[in-house]
Design an enzyme around this catalytic site. Sequence first.
Site, short mmCIF file in Angstrom:
data_model
loop_
_atom_site.label_atom_id
_atom_site.label_comp_id
_atom_site.label_asym_id
_atom_site.label_seq_id
_atom_site.Cartn_x
_atom_site.Cartn_y
_atom_site.Cartn_z
N SER A 190 7.77 3.28 -1.68
CA SER A 190 8.64 4.04 -2.59
C SER A 190 10.04 3.42 -2.63
O SER A 190 10.66 3.34 -3.69
CB SER A 190 8.70 5.52 -2.21
OG SER A 190 9.26 5.68 -0.94
N PRO A 195 0.83 -1.21 0.00
CA PRO A 195 0.00 0.00 0.00
C PRO A 195 0.87 1.26 0.00
O PRO A 195 1.89 1.31 0.69
CB PRO A 195 -0.82 -0.09 1.29
CG PRO A 195 -0.42 -1.35 1.97
CD PRO A 195 0.66 -2.02 1.21
N ASP A 229 14.91 3.17 4.85
CA ASP A 229 14.00 2.36 4.02
C ASP A 229 14.74 1.69 2.87
O ASP A 229 14.62 0.48 2.64
CB ASP A 229 12.89 3.23 3.42
CG ASP A 229 11.85 3.61 4.44
OD1 ASP A 229 12.13 3.49 5.64
OD2 ASP A 229 10.76 4.05 4.04
N GLY A 250 7.08 1.05 3.04
CA GLY A 250 8.24 1.13 2.16
C GLY A 250 7.94 1.02 0.67
O GLY A 250 8.77 0.56 -0.11
N GLY A 261 2.02 4.93 0.91
CA GLY A 261 1.85 5.94 1.96
C GLY A 261 1.51 5.37 3.32
O GLY A 261 1.15 6.10 4.23
O1 PMV Z 1 8.82 5.28 4.80
P1 PMV Z 1 8.13 5.64 6.07
O2 PMV Z 1 6.98 6.47 5.88
O3 PMV Z 1 7.90 4.43 6.88
O4 PMV Z 1 9.14 6.54 6.98
C1 PMV Z 1 10.51 6.47 6.87
C2 PMV Z 1 11.16 6.57 8.21
C3 PMV Z 1 11.43 7.96 8.74
O5 PMV Z 1 12.36 7.77 9.82
C4 PMV Z 1 10.17 8.61 9.29
C5 PMV Z 1 12.05 8.86 7.69
C6 PMV Z 1 13.48 8.50 7.34
O6 PMV Z 1 13.92 9.02 6.29
O7 PMV Z 1 14.15 7.75 8.06
#
Ligand code: PMV
Length: 315
Positions: free
Chosen positions: A98, A90, A141, A96, A92
């Site tokens: 992206s 999913p 990520d 992960g 957003g």
């Molecule tokens: O990809 P997300 O939305 O799970 O977030 C990444 C993790 C953060 O620590 C919030 C951002 C980062 O660049 O480390």
Amino acid sequence: MTNVTGRASAPGKVILAGEHFAVHGVPALALPFTGACTTVSVAPAPPETVTLTAALSENDHARALTVVEAALTRLALPRAWTVSVDSTIPVGFGLGSSAAFAVALVRALLMAAGLSATPEDVREHAHALERLFHGSPSGLDDSVVAYETPIAFRRGEAPERLVPGAHFRFVLGAVGYAGSTMEAVASVRRRAEADPPWFSKLKDSAGSAVSQARTALESGDAHALGRALDDSHGLLQEIGVSTPELDSLVVAARDAGALGAKLTGAGWGGFMMALVTPNRHAGVRDALSKAGATLVLELDVGPVPENRRGSDGSK
Ligand code: PMV
């Protein structure tokens, strides 16, 4: 360059501890989420033709196309490809999506170009592409998705592969809305800049929670890992990235016997994760559904065989 097509996949991820604080130099831990993945297929196209087929909103599609163009520039490949994306991650929701797209795209293009790369090379390319999605991501990520093993991560350093000391099972529950990583990260930065002593104390506590979580993961101590997850959630609440809905899923999981629970990822929506024992697993799933989770998923992690190889075939 040979004229062959390329096809590669990459998993999602969950952050076990240290999200947000990782942007500010604190170590973090992340796990690959193999229950969902993104597959990218590429095939040569006529010169100056780059097309992208993906089930994305108009905005996300435009951004993804920018990422494809940037990947071609980085890899010194001609602008002549048809790219198709198939994903079960999913968008957003902090799983992960992206990073998985960036990693799978890099792998597929390298394969089509007949080039090989180590996970570290893939990670570096994917990190540069992630910047187009998230501004200034820590690299957490793209690292865990490129390595496909549990990792310890510190901004600016190569990730360290971790081997869990036991099998752990997590249940993940989603709230019905996504959060913007870029906005959540910017909001934390504003709070940090407004009150540096406060944020510095929180960073110390986050570092301790991550260190406890790492020791617990590696030694196979589920109770200690649960406590570290609870501590992590408290810190994420303090920096303002949880929401009432995420909090109520966390509480529902704990009340149903989870060993610990926290939101995972950037917050402001997306998923929380709970560590469960085999006998509480079904109860926690039910409790999350009753508390309003719009999607309930599971993740198992355990000791990884010594000779495990990444899906690009390299170690
Ligand atoms: O990809 P997300 O939305 O799970 O977030 C990444 C993790 C953060 O620590 C919030 C951002 C980062 O660049 O480390």
